[in-house]
Enzyme design. Structure first.
Site, PDB file in Angstrom:
ATOM      1  N   ARG A 365       0.815  -1.219   0.000  1.00  0.00           N
ATOM      2  CA  ARG A 365       0.000   0.000   0.000  1.00  0.00           C
ATOM      3  C   ARG A 365       0.846   1.265   0.000  1.00  0.00           C
ATOM      4  NH1 ARG A 365      -2.963  -3.274   3.879  1.00  0.00           N
ATOM      5  NH2 ARG A 365      -4.508  -4.434   2.684  1.00  0.00           N
ATOM      6  N   VAL A 366       2.151   1.098   0.161  1.00  0.00           N
ATOM      7  CA  VAL A 366       3.045   2.259   0.057  1.00  0.00           C
ATOM      8  C   VAL A 366       3.365   2.509  -1.411  1.00  0.00           C
ATOM      9  CG1 VAL A 366       5.358   3.101   0.612  1.00  0.00           C
ATOM     10  CG2 VAL A 366       3.967   2.036   2.373  1.00  0.00           C
TER      11      VAL A 366
END
Length: 503
Positions: A365-366
């Site tokens: 999700r980064v």
């Protein structure tokens, strides 16, 4: 010899002046029940949750249940010499572990005591194992990559310093292998590593330490071990002890990588404790606060802002699934806490795809904010090409005739899958990853037979090292794939293909 009354009164007055009113009050209690590593104590009215309780014989316990009539605590040692009627004392402290540089290179238990036979750890500082996670204002967004050295992860699911990336999969699919490779790849990266082994066999931990020694990784690593033969209480506190050691370095502005192997066994140890403490069971007999158990642990991983030193803790928790079921209770809990997951699939593992990463169910999700510019440029299309390949491969199984475009996409996907294969303990620097991924993404390997792709990769890297070292130097220093470097790389690929032997 005689004394005058005035002398005696003067002496008494002097003694009264020096007298300090210092009465020591110790809150004590009595053991009323003991067994299975749990002691129930009467008294201790002012006891706090998580407080250390001292038992006879130098054994300590940790208060977990504060009831109206009694206190229930878990024992952090052997309970065989504790009996009903024993007097216990409050200490006013919670469980603390030693922290600091002295622990690097050592193997310790959940209490920070050495178990590697190398003598005492003369730590100058201790920290309590329970600590509040850094606040929102103390943090900075994750932007700096933590290279794992594994092509499939660094290209498609990048991990940033301060991130929490879950490694999830069935048993024997290579979860620990990814964690160990990541530790090995931190050599000369100025990252301190902490490996927390929870509920594993002693022989497994011993093998792992030996591997780290062989790769000179113990020079910057601490191993916290709480094996399957130890009490659930020690397994329960092991990850908190590990992250406490990590926080000491983070608040000094250093980068730390911590691996929890694995949190499934940690949850089971906590369930055991909770049932022995007669707490109400919930779903799958886990207590109601099992989510909080892991959230308060993983939230302590962070990237601090410059005002707080700019240090970071990157957490790689490991979860074991049963038959690939990621919708079970503990996996879904931890997935919701972390910043993405790397899902390892049994079918891929047995097909020979190692690491067996399922690119459809894995996510970071980064994202690309934890990648260097050069990797962003070459890896942008990688996930899309693989998704199309998996879809077409399922369709092509029916044996229908395929048009030229579909055949080319299948061939391209096969070569990407082959390039993403990587043996254990063979981590790769990011500049090498960039040049080989550039070659495969831009279809320079389409005319190379699939069974020759690995040979091509190995020899091409040697060729670039010997003939075009400035390409590698440019990527390493600028973190970018500039136009000039890209032109040289294309030239290098074409030159090498003329020399490559297909035999």
């Amino acid at each position: 010899m005689s004394f005058k009354s005035s002398d005696i009164s003067l002496l008494i007055k002097e003694q009264i002046k020096k007298y300090e009113k210092n009465i020591g009050l110790v809150d004590t209690g009595t053991v009323i029940r003991v067994g299975d590593g749990i002691a129930q104590i009467e008294g201790l009215d002012a006891c706090m949750a998580g407080e250390l309780i001292e038992f006879p014989g130098g054994i300590y316990g940790m208060a977990l249940n504060l009831e109206l009539e009694s206190v229930s605590c878990v024992l952090l040692g052997d309970d065989r010499n504790i009996k009903e009627g024993d007097t216990v004392k409050k200490t006013g402290r919670i469980v603390e572990v030693p922290v600091g540089e002295e622990l690097i290179g050592r193997v310790v238990n959940s209490l920070g005591q050495p178990i590697d036979g190398k003598g005492d750890i003369n730590a100058r500082k201790f920290r309590p194992i329970e600590n509040a996670a850094p606040g929102i204002n103390d943090r900075k967004s994750v932007h700096e990559p933590l290279q794992t050295g594994i092509k499939a992860i660094d290209s498609m699911f990048p991990i940033g310093r301060g991130q929490r990336e879950l490694i999830i999969g069935d048993r024997q699919t290579g979860k620990t292998a990814i964690a160990i490779d990541t530790i090995i790849n931190q050599k000369k990266q100025d990252v301190i590593c902490i490996y927390v082994a929870i509920g594993q066999k002693r022989s497994t931990v011993a093998q792992l330490v030996e591997v780290l020694k062989q790769h000179e990784a113990m020079d910057y690593t601490i191993v916290v071990s709480s094996t399957a033969s130890e009490s659930p209480a020690l397994q329960y506190i092991a990850p908190y002890a590990g992250v406490t050691m990590a926080e000491e370095f983070m608040y000094k502005g250093k980068d730390v990588l911590i691996i929890y192997d694995d949190l499934s066994k940690h949850a089971v140890a906590y369930r055991t404790l909770s049932l022995l403490l007669r707490r109400a069971p919930g779903r799958e007999a886990y207590p109601g606060d099992v989510f909080y158990l892991h959230s308060r642990l993983l939230e302590r991983a962070a990237k601090l802002n410059e005002e707080h030193g700019g240090g970071s803790i990157t957490a790689l928790p490991i979860i074991e699934t049963l038959d690939g079921d990621i919708s079970a209770y503990i996996p879904t809990n931890v997935i919701s806490i972390t910043d993405g997951q790397i899902f390892l699939e049994t079918d891929l593992f047995f097909e020979g795809q190692r690491p067996a990463i399922n690119t459809g169910l894995s996510v970071s999700r980064v994202g690309s904010s934890a990648q260097i510019k050069a990797m962003k440029k070459v890896a942008g299309r990688l996930k899309l090409d693989l998704a199309q390949y998996r879809e077409l491969a399922a369709f092509a199984q029916f044996g229908s005739e395929l048009d030229k475009d579909t055949r080319e996409r299948l061939d391209q996907g096969e070569r990407i899958m082959e390039i993403l294969k990587q043996p254990q303990y063979s981590t790769m620097n990011v500049e090498y990853q960039v040049i080989i991924l550039y070659a495969v993404i831009n279809k320079y390997l389409l005319d190379i037979p699939v069974n020759m792709v690995r040979k091509f990769e190995k020899e091409f890297i040697k060729f670039v090292e010997g003939n075009f070292p400035d390409i590698l130097f440019s990527i390493r220093e600028t973190k970018d794939l500039t136009e000039g470097t890209e032109e040289k790389l294309v030239l290098a690929i074409k030159e090498f293909k003329k020399l490559f032997s297909f035999t």
